[in-house]
Design an enzyme around this catalytic site. Structure first.
Site, mmCIF file in Angstrom:
data_model
loop_
_atom_site.group_PDB
_atom_site.id
_atom_site.type_symbol
_atom_site.label_atom_id
_atom_site.label_comp_id
_atom_site.label_asym_id
_atom_site.label_seq_id
_atom_site.Cartn_x
_atom_site.Cartn_y
_atom_site.Cartn_z
ATOM 1 N N ASN A 183 0.849 -1.199 0.000
ATOM 2 C CA ASN A 183 0.000 0.000 0.000
ATOM 3 C C ASN A 183 0.882 1.245 0.000
ATOM 4 O OD1 ASN A 183 0.513 0.810 2.868
ATOM 5 N ND2 ASN A 183 -0.385 -1.217 3.228
ATOM 6 N N PRO A 193 -3.232 -11.862 10.632
ATOM 7 C CA PRO A 193 -3.554 -11.604 12.030
ATOM 8 C C PRO A 193 -3.661 -10.097 12.262
ATOM 9 C CG PRO A 193 -1.234 -12.188 11.791
ATOM 10 C CD PRO A 193 -1.870 -12.399 10.449
ATOM 11 N N LYS A 244 -13.467 1.313 16.248
ATOM 12 C CA LYS A 244 -12.229 0.522 16.191
ATOM 13 C C LYS A 244 -11.516 0.537 17.544
ATOM 14 C CE LYS A 244 -10.584 0.597 12.160
ATOM 15 N NZ LYS A 244 -10.076 1.100 10.902
ATOM 16 N N LYS A 272 -10.932 -2.914 19.546
ATOM 17 C CA LYS A 272 -9.572 -3.409 19.791
ATOM 18 C C LYS A 272 -9.133 -3.159 21.242
ATOM 19 C CE LYS A 272 -8.193 -2.993 14.935
ATOM 20 N NZ LYS A 272 -7.099 -3.122 13.983
HETATM 21 O O1 C5P Z 1 -8.712 -2.183 11.547
HETATM 22 P P1 C5P Z 1 -7.708 -1.302 10.981
HETATM 23 O O2 C5P Z 1 -6.735 -1.998 10.062
HETATM 24 O O3 C5P Z 1 -8.182 -0.046 10.351
HETATM 25 O O4 C5P Z 1 -6.892 -0.830 12.277
HETATM 26 C C1 C5P Z 1 -5.842 0.043 12.183
HETATM 27 C C2 C5P Z 1 -4.938 -0.170 13.366
HETATM 28 O O5 C5P Z 1 -4.683 -1.559 13.592
HETATM 29 C C3 C5P Z 1 -3.575 0.427 13.120
HETATM 30 O O6 C5P Z 1 -3.042 0.843 14.352
HETATM 31 C C4 C5P Z 1 -2.799 -0.747 12.519
HETATM 32 O O7 C5P Z 1 -1.396 -0.579 12.710
HETATM 33 C C5 C5P Z 1 -3.356 -1.930 13.285
HETATM 34 N N1 C5P Z 1 -3.394 -3.189 12.536
HETATM 35 C C6 C5P Z 1 -2.640 -4.267 12.923
HETATM 36 N N2 C5P Z 1 -2.703 -5.442 12.251
HETATM 37 C C7 C5P Z 1 -3.538 -5.596 11.209
HETATM 38 C C8 C5P Z 1 -4.346 -4.523 10.807
HETATM 39 C C9 C5P Z 1 -4.246 -3.331 11.481
HETATM 40 O O8 C5P Z 1 -1.856 -4.130 13.868
HETATM 41 N N3 C5P Z 1 -3.598 -6.753 10.576
#
Ligand code: C5P
Length: 393
Positions: free
Chosen positions: A207, A302, A334, A338
């Site tokens: 990305n 994960p 979120k 989390k």
């Molecule tokens: O759910 P989303 O991807 O938008 O969440 C963003 C947050 O979760 C960020 O802090 C990102 O670094 C973390 N993240 C992660 N592992 C993933 C996806 C997102 O640690 N597989």
């Protein structure tokens, strides 16, 4: 950093030419610079160069009658926030370590009323010379701050320790020198950049995350006194000084590195744009062009942050949310899902790859919007907020 008054002492080494650029960069960063030079430094660069760059008279002589009380060695350091000697030659370090006062620069150091910082510059054998190492150890024991030296190609043709740090590195370390040590004693683990999920031997899914925000935060945490480990996806960015960087490619590798480190971390800041999916049918060799387009099957990665936040002895977790719409609603959902005490919300289309960022900090007390600023200023603001939350726990 708020503007500082820097007294720059230039010693007689070939790196003196870099101090002209250092002067320019310090001024550009908003600081006031006054320059003093040793007699031998003037053999490398003329005082007029520093005078033009600093906009101030350059002093080289202890007996210069121009300062109002004829005491340049007292007056100049009284109006400085720091006395930075760059380059600091082996001879100057020897004199400083022994309190010598036989020229303007050494006398200023002895009579100073501000912190002393030295940026050594010399041939690698001179750097390693035991008396020089004893002088450095003595200066550190006396509370003098030593920037560098760097490692690399030297003017004498040899390669190794002893180069003066680059001007931008000295400016960066000076920034840290003056920062409040809000995270002193804390161990901070961060992730930054994108991840790269291989499709075959040469292709992958990634990305547009540049790593700029995560790297800026790593530097801000370091400047605030934390011991920082940065787990970085592929970014092409220069590793921040005095930060331990672990390079990874995929989300799985990032998770492995994070889980190996998290046990000794007080804070985990997850800035990386981790790929949500990886390729299930990854090909070991380059996929050849065929009659039909290949099908790429995906499987879920994960969630590193959620995994860390749900550990029984979880560190203080800070998440990032990059959304393209309904920013605050999605971000707060979120944060709750989390189980994060703090989350930084930003608009993906505004934040990713850019030099500036506009964020909203979300915590149990509510929403805290910040103005649009360069990412290093955003990082400092995040660190201030984080430190305040940590102090309340
Ligand atoms: O759910 P989303 O991807 O938008 O969440 C963003 C947050 O979760 C960020 O802090 C990102 O670094 C973390 N993240 C992660 N592992 C993933 C996806 C997102 O640690 N597989």
């Amino acid at each position: 950093m708020t503007a500082k008054r820097i007294l720059l002492g230039v010693g007689g080494g070939i790196a003196a030419y870099k101090s002209a650029e250092l002067t320019r960069q310090l001024i550009k960063a908003g600081h006031q610079v006054e320059v003093v030079m040793t007699e031998s430094a003037t053999r490398f660069v003329a005082p007029a160069t520093f005078q033009a760059l600093s906009g101030h008279t350059v002093y080289t002589d202890l007996w210069d009658p121009r300062p109002s009380n004829a005491m340049a060695h007292i007056e100049l350091s009284r109006r400085a926030d720091a006395f930075l000697i760059a380059p600091a030659t082996a001879n100057l370090l020897f004199k400083l370590a022994h309190g010598a006062c036989d020229d303007l620069v050494s006398t200023l150091a002895a009579a100073r009323a501000c912190p002393l910082i030295v940026a050594p510059a010399m041939n690698l054998q001179m750097w390693q010379n035991p008396p020089n190492q004893r002088n450095i150890a003595q200066l550190e024991a006396d509370g003098v701050t030593v920037f560098g030296p760097g490692n690399g190609f030297q003017a004498c043709g040899e390669t190794g320790d002893g180069r003066m740090l680059e001007p931008h590195e000295i400016v960066e370390l000076l920034h840290g020198f003056f920062a409040d040590k809000r995270l002193a004693g804390k161990k901070v683990l961060l992730t930054a950049g994108p991840t790269y999920e291989a499709i075959d031997a040469v292709r992958g899914i990634t990305n547009i995350s540049s790593g700029k925000m995560g790297y800026a935060l790593a530097r801000a945490c370091r400047d605030a006194g934390a011991e920082v480990t940065l787990v970085s996806g592929p970014t092409g960015m220069e590793a921040p000084m005095n930060v331990r960087r672990l390079d990874v490619q995929s989300a799985a590798e990032m998770q492995q590195a994070v889980l190996a480190e998290v046990g000794r971390s007080d804070v985990f800041i997850s800035v990386a744009a981790v790929a949500d999916y990886r390729v299930k049918n990854r090909s070991e060799h380059k996929i050849k062009k065929g009659a039909a387009a290949p099908t790429i099957e995906l499987e879920e990665n994960p969630d590193i942050l959620a995994t860390v936040a749900s550990l029984p002895a979880a560190p203080f977790c800070v998440g990032f949310a990059a959304e393209s719409q309904n920013l605050l609603e999605f971000a707060e959902a979120k944060r709750k899902r989390k189980k994060l005490p703090m989350l930084v919300a930003n608009l993906a289309q505004q934040a990713m790859g850019a030099d500036d960022n506009q964020v909203v900090l979300l915590d149990d007390a509510g929403q805290h919007p910040l103005p649009q600023m360069p990412k290093d200023e955003v990082a400092s603001a995040i660190v201030r907020h984080l430190a305040a939350l940590l102090a309340k726990r």
